[in-house]
Scaffold this motif. Structure first.
Motif, short mmCIF file in Angstrom:
data_model
loop_
_atom_site.label_atom_id
_atom_site.label_comp_id
_atom_site.label_asym_id
_atom_site.label_seq_id
_atom_site.Cartn_x
_atom_site.Cartn_y
_atom_site.Cartn_z
N VAL A 21 -21.79 39.18 87.00
CA VAL A 21 -21.99 37.80 86.57
C VAL A 21 -22.04 36.93 87.83
N HIS A 22 -23.20 36.31 88.05
CA HIS A 22 -23.46 35.62 89.32
C HIS A 22 -23.36 34.11 89.13
N SER A 23 -22.84 33.45 90.17
CA SER A 23 -22.69 31.99 90.14
C SER A 23 -22.88 31.44 91.55
N LYS A 24 -23.46 30.23 91.62
CA LYS A 24 -23.55 29.55 92.92
C LYS A 24 -22.75 28.25 92.91
N SER A 25 -21.82 28.16 91.98
CA SER A 25 -20.92 27.00 91.94
C SER A 25 -19.99 27.04 93.16
N LYS A 26 -19.55 25.86 93.60
CA LYS A 26 -18.65 25.79 94.74
C LYS A 26 -17.21 26.12 94.36
N SER A 27 -16.93 26.16 93.07
CA SER A 27 -15.60 26.59 92.61
C SER A 27 -15.78 27.82 91.73
N ALA A 28 -14.68 28.53 91.54
CA ALA A 28 -14.72 29.76 90.75
C ALA A 28 -14.52 29.49 89.26
N ASP A 29 -14.53 28.22 88.86
CA ASP A 29 -14.17 27.87 87.48
C ASP A 29 -15.03 28.58 86.44
N GLU A 30 -16.36 28.59 86.62
CA GLU A 30 -17.19 29.20 85.57
C GLU A 30 -17.05 30.72 85.55
N ILE A 31 -16.78 31.32 86.69
CA ILE A 31 -16.52 32.76 86.73
C ILE A 31 -15.21 33.08 86.02
N ILE A 32 -14.20 32.27 86.28
CA ILE A 32 -12.90 32.45 85.61
C ILE A 32 -13.05 32.27 84.10
N MET A 33 -13.80 31.26 83.69
CA MET A 33 -14.03 31.01 82.27
C MET A 33 -14.76 32.19 81.63
N PHE A 34 -15.78 32.70 82.32
CA PHE A 34 -16.53 33.83 81.78
C PHE A 34 -15.61 35.05 81.64
N ALA A 35 -14.82 35.32 82.66
CA ALA A 35 -13.92 36.48 82.63
C ALA A 35 -12.92 36.38 81.48
N HIS A 36 -12.39 35.18 81.24
CA HIS A 36 -11.43 34.98 80.15
C HIS A 36 -12.10 35.21 78.79
N THR B 139 -19.96 34.12 97.03
CA THR B 139 -20.59 33.57 98.24
C THR B 139 -20.28 32.09 98.40
N THR B 140 -20.39 31.33 97.31
CA THR B 140 -20.16 29.88 97.39
C THR B 140 -18.74 29.51 96.97
N TYR B 141 -18.14 30.25 96.08
CA TYR B 141 -16.76 29.96 95.65
C TYR B 141 -15.80 30.89 96.40
N TYR B 142 -15.85 30.82 97.73
CA TYR B 142 -15.22 31.79 98.60
C TYR B 142 -13.71 31.66 98.74
N THR B 143 -13.10 30.60 98.17
CA THR B 143 -11.65 30.45 98.35
C THR B 143 -10.85 31.35 97.42
N ILE B 144 -11.46 31.88 96.38
CA ILE B 144 -10.74 32.78 95.48
C ILE B 144 -10.47 34.09 96.21
N ASN B 145 -9.25 34.60 96.11
CA ASN B 145 -8.91 35.82 96.84
C ASN B 145 -8.83 37.03 95.92
N LYS B 146 -8.63 38.20 96.52
CA LYS B 146 -8.69 39.44 95.74
C LYS B 146 -7.59 39.53 94.69
N ASP B 147 -6.41 38.98 94.99
CA ASP B 147 -5.33 39.01 94.00
C ASP B 147 -5.70 38.17 92.77
N GLN B 148 -6.33 37.03 93.00
CA GLN B 148 -6.76 36.17 91.89
C GLN B 148 -7.87 36.84 91.08
N LEU B 149 -8.76 37.53 91.77
CA LEU B 149 -9.83 38.23 91.07
C LEU B 149 -9.26 39.34 90.18
N GLU B 150 -8.29 40.07 90.71
CA GLU B 150 -7.64 41.12 89.91
C GLU B 150 -6.94 40.52 88.70
N GLU B 151 -6.33 39.37 88.91
CA GLU B 151 -5.57 38.71 87.83
C GLU B 151 -6.47 38.33 86.65
N ILE B 152 -7.72 37.95 86.92
CA ILE B 152 -8.62 37.56 85.82
C ILE B 152 -9.43 38.75 85.30
#
Length: 303
Positions: free
Chosen positions: A183-198, A214-227
């Motif tokens: 699921v690809h996004s070019k948003s500057k925040s990870a919000d829509e990716i997080i919403m999709f994952a939920h 690429t654009t929402y680069y502040t999210i880290n691997k622990d947060q990605l695992e969490e969602i």
């Protein structure tokens, strides 16, 4: 262990799979040395290294050759970015056959019309959802190795079609047999990716998710695992890091007229030799020379 099996085991594990976008044997070797799990044969990086835009300009053979160099240079499984699949249904069949035969662990195709445009440009045309689902089904039926992986890349959020379109397409591609959904996004925040994952988790669909931050680069691997993300692809960071480094080196050399200011920043020639195991050439040549000498002595004795 086959690399397809390695990738399949990673997908079945509890860990987040960390993948680096690469374009040649050197970047493949360095990625493995730094502990990452797999390689992404990046369409952008391969196209850029050929001096052309990422816009369906290179052929399947050119992309496959680049992926093959990476595959041979490293012990990591390679996932190949195959744009929209290089054409129609017969192209899809050939693509799976050729990449599988070359030892590539998996392919990813995206639901945009040919010729594709890079996701970070504007003006995207999405493929018909049902036609793309048929492509996924066809790709899965064409594989011979049951561990070969087919990833469906979802571009709804990139094209501004919204969350409902993204979810409908993801469900259709999952039903068609995709092993993972990117699921690809070019948003500057990870919000829509997080919403999709939920939402994906709520629906209870077992097909794992892949993201490209690429654009929402502040999210880290622990947060990605969490969602609940299974795989993260850092698709173009090596390329983008190399460009300023090379430009700085060229500017410095041109202005100084000597390599002296660069010497402390550069790898030594010895280190470069070590990366590609140049010493093995001498070992083989030494063994070959000894064989010739022994053979000469033996032939002289029996004559």
């Amino acid at each position: 262990m086959k690399k397809t099996t390695m990738l399949r085991k990673l997908i079945s594990s509890d860990k987040l799979i960390q993948v680096i976008g690469a374009n040649d044997g050197l970047t493949a070797i360095l990625t493995e040395k730094n502990g990452f799990d797999a390689l992404w044969a990046s369409g952008l990086a391969i196209s850029t290294s050929a001096g052309v835009p990422d816009a369906s300009i290179l052929t399947m053979t050119e992309f496959l050759n680049a992926a093959s160099y990476m595959n041979k240079a490293s012990n990591l499984p390679v996932i190949a970015d195959c744009d929209t699949g290089f054409g129609g249904v017969n192209n899809i069949i050939r693509m799976v056959s050729e990449y599988e035969a070359a030892g590539i662990a998996g392919v990813c195709i995206e639901d945009k019309n040919f010729p594709k445009r890079n996701s970070f440009l504007e003006g995207h045309e999405l493929a018909d959802m049902h036609e793309f689902s048929a492509k996924i089904r066809l790709a899965k039926s064409a594989q011979k190795d049951p561990d070969f992986v087919v990833i469906a890349r979802l571009e709804s959020l990139i094209a501004g079609k919204g969350m409902e379109d993204a979810m409908n397409r993801a469900m259709a591609y999952s039903e068609a047999g995709a092993d993972l959904i990117l699921v690809h996004s070019k948003s500057k925040s990870a919000d829509e990716i997080i919403m999709f994952a939920h939402e994906w988790k709520k629906k209870g669909i077992p097909t794992p998710l892949v993201v490209v931050p690429t654009t929402y680069y502040t999210i880290n691997k622990d947060q990605l695992e969490e969602i609940g993300i299974k795989m993260v692809i850092y698709a173009n960071q090596l390329l983008r890091s190399a460009v300023p480094a090379m430009n700085d080196a060229l500017k410095t050399l041109y202005e100084a007229g000597t390599t002296a200011p660069l010497e402390e920043k550069m790898s030594s020639v010895k280190e470069v030799f070590s990366i590609v195991k140049t010493e093995e050439i001498d070992t083989v040549e030494d063994l070959y020379s000894r064989y010739i000498q022994n053979h000469r002595e033996y032939r002289t004795t029996i004559v």
